[in-house]
Scaffold this motif. Sequence first.
Motif, mmCIF file in Angstrom:
data_model
loop_
_atom_site.group_PDB
_atom_site.id
_atom_site.type_symbol
_atom_site.label_atom_id
_atom_site.label_comp_id
_atom_site.label_asym_id
_atom_site.label_seq_id
_atom_site.Cartn_x
_atom_site.Cartn_y
_atom_site.Cartn_z
ATOM 1 N N GLY A 7 12.854 14.592 -46.349
ATOM 2 C CA GLY A 7 12.226 14.860 -47.637
ATOM 3 C C GLY A 7 13.163 15.189 -48.771
ATOM 4 N N VAL A 11 16.452 14.905 -57.798
ATOM 5 C CA VAL A 11 15.342 15.222 -58.705
ATOM 6 C C VAL A 11 15.907 15.899 -59.946
ATOM 7 C CG1 VAL A 11 14.897 17.467 -57.620
ATOM 8 C CG2 VAL A 11 13.055 16.278 -58.831
ATOM 9 N N LEU A 17 10.066 18.825 -54.868
ATOM 10 C CA LEU A 17 10.249 18.084 -53.625
ATOM 11 C C LEU A 17 9.508 18.816 -52.519
ATOM 12 C CD1 LEU A 17 14.084 17.205 -53.607
ATOM 13 C CD2 LEU A 17 12.193 15.571 -53.739
ATOM 14 N N VAL A 118 19.434 17.996 -50.921
ATOM 15 C CA VAL A 118 18.638 18.155 -52.131
ATOM 16 C C VAL A 118 19.603 18.283 -53.301
ATOM 17 C CG1 VAL A 118 17.075 19.678 -53.388
ATOM 18 C CG2 VAL A 118 16.691 19.229 -50.951
#
Length: 122
Positions: A7, A11, A17, A118
């Motif tokens: 995932g 961003v 997220l 991330v």
Amino acid sequence: VQLQASGGGLVQAGGFLRLSCAASGRIFSINVMGWFRQAPGKEREFVAAISRSGRSTAYEDSVKGRFTISRDNAKNTMYLQMNSLNPDDTAVYYCAASIATMSVFLEDFNSWGQGTQVTVSS
């Protein structure tokens, strides 16, 4: 216990997220599950944890009110909904599991996923 995190992604600041962590193997041995993160040049740090029942949760101060941890024991999956992301949230996020009833300490977790990146751009 095997854990598979997914995932992550890129961003923009202010975005969101949802991370997932799928567990397999000796599922019956899992109690607390948690998320940790490690930014470049920094130590791995606690983000959030959730008890087996889901009734007890804990968060690192900087993510309180922005991140929500949850789990679906029927699917053997844990989630981390991350809202209002900022560049300081950029890190590799790891899911972890433990036989402990509840913990926020890295050393209590003995099963780890591979991590998902991330990246939050400003």
